[in-house]
Design a protein around this motif. Structure first.
Motif, PDB file in Angstrom:
ATOM      1  N   GLY A 164     -23.037 -55.133  -7.236  1.00  8.09           N
ATOM      2  CA  GLY A 164     -23.134 -54.460  -8.518  1.00  8.09           C
ATOM      3  C   GLY A 164     -22.695 -53.004  -8.445  1.00  8.09           C
ATOM      4  N   SER A 165     -22.796 -52.288  -9.564  1.00  6.63           N
ATOM      5  CA  SER A 165     -22.364 -50.891  -9.648  1.00  6.63           C
ATOM      6  C   SER A 165     -23.477 -50.011 -10.194  1.00  6.63           C
ATOM      7  CB  SER A 165     -21.133 -50.753 -10.565  1.00  6.63           C
ATOM      8  OG  SER A 165     -20.018 -51.380 -10.024  1.00  6.63           O
ATOM      9  N   GLU A 197     -13.127 -51.403  -9.404  1.00  8.15           N
ATOM     10  CA  GLU A 197     -13.634 -52.766  -9.479  1.00  8.15           C
ATOM     11  C   GLU A 197     -15.142 -52.794  -9.262  1.00  8.15           C
ATOM     12  OE1 GLU A 197     -11.326 -54.636  -6.438  1.00  8.15           O
ATOM     13  OE2 GLU A 197     -12.590 -53.883  -4.802  1.00  8.15           O
ATOM     14  N   ASP A 198     -15.773 -53.777  -9.863  1.00 13.09           N
ATOM     15  CA  ASP A 198     -17.186 -54.047  -9.643  1.00 13.09           C
ATOM     16  C   ASP A 198     -17.305 -55.014  -8.476  1.00 13.09           C
ATOM     17  OD1 ASP A 198     -19.907 -54.061  -9.949  1.00 13.09           O
ATOM     18  OD2 ASP A 198     -19.888 -54.688 -12.045  1.00 13.09           O
ATOM     19  N   HIS A 199     -18.541 -55.322  -8.071  1.00 18.57           N
ATOM     20  CA  HIS A 199     -18.776 -56.291  -7.003  1.00 18.57           C
ATOM     21  C   HIS A 199     -19.755 -57.340  -7.520  1.00 18.57           C
ATOM     22  CE1 HIS A 199     -19.928 -58.080  -3.167  1.00 18.57           C
ATOM     23  NE2 HIS A 199     -18.875 -57.499  -2.640  1.00 18.57           N
ATOM     24  N   PRO A 223     -19.637 -47.069 -13.726  1.00 20.68           N
ATOM     25  CA  PRO A 223     -19.055 -48.368 -13.414  1.00 20.68           C
ATOM     26  C   PRO A 223     -17.967 -48.251 -12.338  1.00 20.68           C
ATOM     27  CG  PRO A 223     -19.278 -48.096 -15.783  1.00 20.68           C
ATOM     28  CD  PRO A 223     -19.598 -46.766 -15.173  1.00 20.68           C
ATOM     29  N   GLY A 224     -18.034 -49.149 -11.367  1.00 16.85           N
ATOM     30  CA  GLY A 224     -17.090 -49.123 -10.257  1.00 16.85           C
ATOM     31  C   GLY A 224     -17.601 -48.385  -9.043  1.00 16.85           C
ATOM     32  N   VAL A 261     -20.190 -48.498  -6.337  1.00 14.56           N
ATOM     33  CA  VAL A 261     -21.128 -49.445  -5.732  1.00 14.56           C
ATOM     34  C   VAL A 261     -22.050 -48.695  -4.778  1.00 14.56           C
ATOM     35  CG1 VAL A 261     -21.349 -51.494  -4.278  1.00 14.56           C
ATOM     36  CG2 VAL A 261     -19.488 -51.334  -5.945  1.00 14.56           C
TER      37      VAL A 261
END
Length: 281
Positions: free
Chosen positions: A72-73, A66-68, A78-79, A81
């Protein structure tokens, strides 16, 4: 062969003799680690000189990442953080919380790697919320059975934003409702499931709970504060001192954690891969 050292009687184990890079490519090794995670709730690894690609690959063995919406990532991963504390003091980690409690489907867990840490300070504490529920008085268990509560990102991350940004964050991430006591989907255990993102109960104001006016808001608030305070009990906790290339893997469904903010202005740089979870029940 994996060597296992329990760190407390209640939660946490340090594993040695294993590389998470290898586990990202070996299904049987990963399965062994996952079984230990369900048993100990948080696992610690030292001297894990692995790449970001291996970090992400290992976390993805548990599920999609998951992203935040605020942090962000890493653009190339991606994913992943980046939680870098080097140029500003940030208060959002130093409270007991369950990652993503403000999501409809909160995090299943996370893989957190230390890139850089202060010589002294910057520990993280994890709490066994299964034990926190188990030790509650029976009258409290009866009182909270069936209760549900709202959780919000707006009142935490959003509080430091200007009003327009805060409202935009809230619109993109509306408050969610979860059970106060959830059932772990893999072990069947009951988990006390309120933390610092929890704002209020949504179904407390019934004739059974509210006999007079003062029972309404103060009664609910005092009960929620009591439940949130269970994470403070040392007998339910484990505390971990970071070193570069140390990694923690935790089950977010049965734990809370607290990143101790006692190292400012020294830098602390961590990278976390959060795993998408399921809707609590």
């Amino acid at each position: 062969m994996i060597k296992i050292e329990k760190l407390t009687a209640c939660i946490g184990a340090e594993l040695s003799g294993v590389s998470l890079g290898d586990a990202s490519r070996d299904a049987s090794l990963f399965a062994e680690i996952k079984a230990l995670l369900l048993q100990h709730r948080v696992l610690f690894f030292r001297d894990q000189n692995i790449s970001r690609e291996e970090h992400v690959a290992f976390a993805r063995k548990f599920g999609d990442l998951e992203d935040h919406p605020v942090a962000g990532s890493d653009p190339e991963h991606p994913g992943l953080v980046r939680i870098y504390r080097s140029d500003a003091k940030n208060p959002y980690e130093n409270n007991f919380h369950t990652d993503g409690l403000w999501r409809p489907e909160p995090s299943m867990g996370a893989v957190l790697r230390c890139i850089e840490c202060p010589e002294t300070g910057g520990d993280t504490i994890w709490v066994n919320m299964v034990e926190a529920y188990r030790q509650l008085p029976e009258e409290i268990k009866h009182r909270i059975a069936g209760l549900r509560a709202k959780s919000s990102i707006e009142h935490s991350f959003g509080a430091a934003m200007d009003p327009d940004e805060r409202r935009k964050l809230a619109a993109q991430n509306p408050d969610v409702e979860h059970p106060v006591v959830r059932t772990h989907p893999e072990t069947g255990e009951k988990v006390l499931y309120v933390g610092s993102f929890t704002t209020h109960f949504v179904n407390f104001h019934t004739p059974e709970n509210v006999r007079y006016g003062l029972d309404k808001t103060p009664g609910a608030s005092l009960l929620l504060n009591y439940l949130q305070s269970q994470a403070l009990i040392p007998e339910y906790q484990v505390r971990f001192r970071w070193k570069p290339n140390s990694i923690a893997v935790w089950d977010n469904r049965s734990t809370q954690h607290y990143a101790v903010m006692d190292y400012w202005p020294a830098p602390r740089k961590m990278e976390r891969a959060g795993i998408i979870g399921e809707r609590p029940y």
